[in-house]
Motif scaffolding. Structure first.
Motif, short mmCIF file in Angstrom:
data_model
loop_
_atom_site.label_atom_id
_atom_site.label_comp_id
_atom_site.label_asym_id
_atom_site.label_seq_id
_atom_site.Cartn_x
_atom_site.Cartn_y
_atom_site.Cartn_z
N SER A 1 -31.38 -10.92 25.10
CA SER A 1 -30.96 -10.37 23.82
C SER A 1 -29.87 -11.15 23.08
O SER A 1 -28.88 -10.55 22.64
CB SER A 1 -30.55 -8.90 23.97
N PRO A 2 -30.03 -12.48 22.90
CA PRO A 2 -29.17 -13.15 21.93
C PRO A 2 -29.44 -12.57 20.55
O PRO A 2 -30.58 -12.17 20.26
CB PRO A 2 -29.60 -14.62 22.03
N GLU A 3 -28.43 -12.52 19.70
CA GLU A 3 -28.56 -11.74 18.47
C GLU A 3 -28.68 -12.58 17.20
O GLU A 3 -28.66 -12.04 16.09
CB GLU A 3 -27.39 -10.76 18.37
N GLU B 1 -30.28 -16.75 15.67
CA GLU B 1 -30.86 -18.06 15.98
C GLU B 1 -29.77 -19.02 16.45
O GLU B 1 -30.01 -19.86 17.32
CB GLU B 1 -31.57 -18.61 14.76
N ALA B 2 -28.57 -18.89 15.92
CA ALA B 2 -27.46 -19.75 16.35
C ALA B 2 -27.15 -19.54 17.83
O ALA B 2 -26.89 -20.51 18.57
CB ALA B 2 -26.22 -19.46 15.50
N GLU B 3 -27.19 -18.29 18.28
CA GLU B 3 -26.95 -18.03 19.70
C GLU B 3 -28.09 -18.59 20.55
O GLU B 3 -27.85 -19.10 21.66
CB GLU B 3 -26.81 -16.53 19.93
N MET B 4 -29.30 -18.51 20.06
CA MET B 4 -30.43 -19.06 20.80
C MET B 4 -30.29 -20.57 20.95
O MET B 4 -30.60 -21.14 22.01
CB MET B 4 -31.74 -18.70 20.09
N ARG B 5 -29.81 -21.22 19.91
CA ARG B 5 -29.59 -22.66 19.97
C ARG B 5 -28.46 -23.00 20.94
O ARG B 5 -28.54 -23.97 21.71
CB ARG B 5 -29.29 -23.22 18.58
N LEU B 6 -27.41 -22.21 20.92
CA LEU B 6 -26.27 -22.44 21.81
C LEU B 6 -26.71 -22.33 23.27
O LEU B 6 -26.27 -23.13 24.12
CB LEU B 6 -25.15 -21.44 21.52
N ILE B 7 -27.54 -21.36 23.58
CA ILE B 7 -28.06 -21.21 24.95
C ILE B 7 -28.72 -22.50 25.41
O ILE B 7 -28.46 -23.01 26.51
CB ILE B 7 -29.05 -20.03 25.01
N ASN B 8 -29.58 -23.04 24.57
CA ASN B 8 -30.34 -24.22 24.97
C ASN B 8 -29.53 -25.51 24.93
O ASN B 8 -29.83 -26.46 25.65
CB ASN B 8 -31.59 -24.33 24.09
N GLN B 9 -28.49 -25.53 24.12
CA GLN B 9 -27.59 -26.69 24.12
C GLN B 9 -26.68 -26.69 25.35
O GLN B 9 -26.24 -27.75 25.80
CB GLN B 9 -26.73 -26.67 22.85
N SER B 10 -26.44 -25.51 25.91
CA SER B 10 -25.47 -25.38 27.00
C SER B 10 -26.10 -25.45 28.38
O SER B 10 -25.40 -25.78 29.36
CB SER B 10 -24.73 -24.04 26.86
N LEU B 11 -27.38 -25.11 28.49
CA LEU B 11 -28.03 -25.04 29.80
C LEU B 11 -29.02 -26.18 29.97
O LEU B 11 -29.72 -26.55 29.03
CB LEU B 11 -28.75 -23.69 29.95
N ALA C 1 -25.69 -10.01 30.18
CA ALA C 1 -24.26 -9.99 29.87
C ALA C 1 -23.96 -10.15 28.38
O ALA C 1 -22.83 -9.85 27.95
CB ALA C 1 -23.54 -11.07 30.66
N ARG C 2 -24.91 -10.61 27.59
CA ARG C 2 -24.62 -10.90 26.18
C ARG C 2 -24.05 -9.68 25.45
O ARG C 2 -23.06 -9.79 24.71
CB ARG C 2 -25.90 -11.37 25.47
N THR C 3 -24.64 -8.53 25.65
CA THR C 3 -24.27 -7.36 24.86
C THR C 3 -22.87 -6.86 25.19
O THR C 3 -22.13 -6.43 24.29
CB THR C 3 -25.30 -6.23 25.07
N THR C 4 -22.47 -6.92 26.45
CA THR C 4 -21.17 -6.37 26.85
C THR C 4 -20.08 -7.42 27.00
O THR C 4 -18.90 -7.13 26.82
CB THR C 4 -21.30 -5.61 28.18
N GLU C 5 -20.45 -8.67 27.32
CA GLU C 5 -19.44 -9.70 27.60
C GLU C 5 -19.45 -10.85 26.60
O GLU C 5 -18.56 -11.70 26.65
CB GLU C 5 -19.64 -10.25 29.02
N ASN D 1 -37.31 -14.12 25.01
CA ASN D 1 -37.96 -12.81 25.08
C ASN D 1 -38.20 -12.30 23.67
O ASN D 1 -37.27 -11.93 22.96
CB ASN D 1 -37.07 -11.83 25.86
N MET D 2 -39.47 -12.27 23.26
CA MET D 2 -39.83 -11.87 21.91
C MET D 2 -40.18 -10.38 21.89
O MET D 2 -41.27 -9.98 22.32
CB MET D 2 -40.99 -12.72 21.40
N VAL D 3 -39.24 -9.58 21.42
CA VAL D 3 -39.40 -8.13 21.37
C VAL D 3 -39.40 -7.69 19.91
O VAL D 3 -38.36 -7.74 19.24
CB VAL D 3 -38.25 -7.42 22.13
N GLU D 4 -40.54 -7.28 19.42
CA GLU D 4 -40.64 -6.84 18.03
C GLU D 4 -39.73 -5.64 17.80
O GLU D 4 -39.86 -4.62 18.47
CB GLU D 4 -42.09 -6.47 17.70
N GLY D 5 -38.81 -5.78 16.85
CA GLY D 5 -37.87 -4.69 16.57
C GLY D 5 -36.67 -4.68 17.48
O GLY D 5 -35.85 -3.74 17.40
#
Length: 302
Positions: free
Chosen positions: A199-201, A203-213, A171-175, A220-224
């Motif tokens: 696909s959080p876009e 590092e701040a979003e990655m931190r928010l995910i872990n602070q919230s859940l 949902a991150r990309t569309t919502e 998911n580490m996807v090069e590129g």
């Protein structure tokens, strides 16, 4: 009863794989699970000392069908590959099961068949079929209640409570990130063991995910791709319990394979690439050749 403890991995079953995966996810250190798409890549992951592997849907689609990750592959093809991979290594495996391949009844079959195949973790996502790679545009997602039903069906279908159910939201990309986190929380309430906000876009979003859940989370580490690729220690510091590297091996093999073939084409020999290849014995030993030979000799006529 025969003692099969000395059999090659491909001929024995380790009933504690589910338990080992669940225990690894509860440890304070992050669990790294490189992607594999066949028995060769799974052996490489296991022999490198990783405690888990990730059966990548995109890697299986590319290697089995020559097709990108666009929902072309069928469940039967994924199941066959997962069974072979799980039978070839003694580490727990997480399998990308896309959307579950249909409605609730299909999803129940998906979970039961993958569990019987030897998979220890099953990832299910909230995309609509046909699904797409989580770092590509054009993804469509189902409503939250439909995905909640998928998770409840998966939890109810598993035979062993230690089988790990991973819920992924695209949902991150569309919502937006807030809505994606809300969805992930609903999936946790439905029974998911691990939450995967795709696909959080930043590092701040990655931190928010872990602070919230509060449930264990997956990076998911996807090069590129859309998400920053961070070292495992930094992911652990952010709060992730699990990091997958779906196509790192796939990309390396494609790059190195192309380079080797150019050397062969230009020089007419592979000698210029020999120091970057395993030799004949090294390749055979990767697949426990001495053990297979001993087993064959044990039951052959003398």
């Amino acid at each position: 009863m025969a003692d099969h403890s000395t059999y090659p991995v491909g001929l024995r079953h380790s009933p504690d794989k589910h338990q080992r995966l669940r225990q690894a996810l509860s440890n304070p250190s992050i669990l790294m699970a490189p992607g594999c798409f066949d028995c060769i890549t799974a052996k490489l992951v296991a022999n490198a000392g990783f405690s888990a592997g990730y059966i990548t849907g995109s890697g299986v689609s590319m290697s089995a069908l020559g097709a990108p990750d666009m929902g072309v592959i069928s469940f039967a093809e994924v199941l066959e590959r997962a069974m072979r991979i799980a039978d070839s290594v003694d580490i727990p495996l997480i399998c990308d099961a896309d959307t579950g391949y249909g409605g609730p009844i299909n999803l129940i079959r998906t979970v039961r068949d993958l569990e019987r195949a030897g998979v220890s973790g099953i990832q299910i996502e909230d995309q609509a079929w046909p699904k797409k790679c989580g770092h590509e545009p054009g993804r469509k997602i189902v409503d939250t209640d439909e995905m909640v039903g998928r998770i409840k069906a998966a939890v109810d279908a598993r035979h062993d409570d230690d089988l790990v159910i991973i819920a992924r939201t695209d949902a991150r990309t569309t919502e937006g990130i807030e809505r994606a986190i809300e969805r992930a929380q609903r999936y946790h309430e439905a029974g998911a063991d691990v939450l995967f906000v795709e696909s959080p876009e930043s590092e701040a979003e990655m931190r928010l995910i872990n602070q919230s859940l509060t449930a264990p989370t997956l990076a998911n580490m996807v090069e590129g791709g859309r998400t920053p690729v961070l070292p495992a220690t930094e992911l652990e510091g952010i709060g992730y319990a699990l990091a997958i590297y779906p196509n790192s091996l796939t990309r390396m093999i494609a790059h190195q394979g192309a380079a080797m073939l150019q050397v062969l084409k230009q020089s007419g020999a592979t000698a210029g690439f020999a120091d970057r290849m395993v030799n004949h014995r090294g390749l055979w030993d990767l697949f426990d050749y001495p053990t297979w030979t001993e087993l064959e000799n044990r039951f052959s006529k003398t």
